[in-house]
Design an enzyme around this catalytic site. Structure first.
Site, PDB file in Angstrom:
ATOM      1  N   CYS A  23       8.145  -6.690 -40.765  1.00  7.53           N
ATOM      2  CA  CYS A  23       9.208  -5.704 -40.940  1.00  7.53           C
ATOM      3  C   CYS A  23       9.052  -4.866 -39.494  1.00  7.53           C
ATOM      4  O   CYS A  23       8.037  -3.900 -39.806  1.00  7.53           O
ATOM      5  CB  CYS A  23       9.306  -5.162 -42.188  1.00  7.53           C
ATOM      6  SG  CYS A  23      10.287  -3.715 -42.213  1.00  7.53           S
ATOM      7  N   CYS A  26       9.123  -0.933 -40.701  1.00  8.82           N
ATOM      8  CA  CYS A  26       7.774  -0.798 -41.614  1.00  8.82           C
ATOM      9  C   CYS A  26       6.798  -0.332 -40.638  1.00  8.82           C
ATOM     10  O   CYS A  26       5.966   0.500 -40.984  1.00  8.82           O
ATOM     11  CB  CYS A  26       7.487  -1.867 -42.184  1.00  8.82           C
ATOM     12  SG  CYS A  26       8.414  -2.370 -43.692  1.00  8.82           S
TER      13      CYS A  26
END
Length: 98
Positions: A23, A26
């Site tokens: 991600c 993230c």
């Protein structure tokens, strides 16, 4: 993650970051969390949980997207938001619960 329940029972705020290795947003959260921890020190705990390695826990907390951030204190969920949250916003938010 067998001790997750005991971790969130803390009387100091616990910031949980549900994330995934793949991600992009993230990855942006990591330095933000480090800066937040440096600012607040031992008054808060920060825990990163990989949703791919902890699917049951992510499912239990209905994590549908990553990053999803949650704040717990005394076993209660006090706040939740998906997406990137900037350092100054996190610090201000966590200070309410310290």
């Amino acid at each position: 993650m067998s001790n997750f329940q005991s971790l969130i029972q803390s009387n100091k705020p616990v910031l949980i970051d549900f994330y995934a290795e793949w991600c992009g947003p993230c990855k942006m959260m990591s330095p933000i969390l480090q800066e937040t921890k440096a600012t607040l020190g031992d008054s808060v705990s920060i825990l990163k949980i990989d949703v791919d390695k902890n699917q049951a826990l992510a499912s239990q907390y209905q994590v549908r997207g990553v990053p999803t951030l949650m704040i717990f204190k005394d076993g209660k969920q006090l706040w939740r938001q998906s997406g990137v949250v900037q350092t100054n916003d996190l610090v201000k938010l966590l200070k309410q619960y310290v």
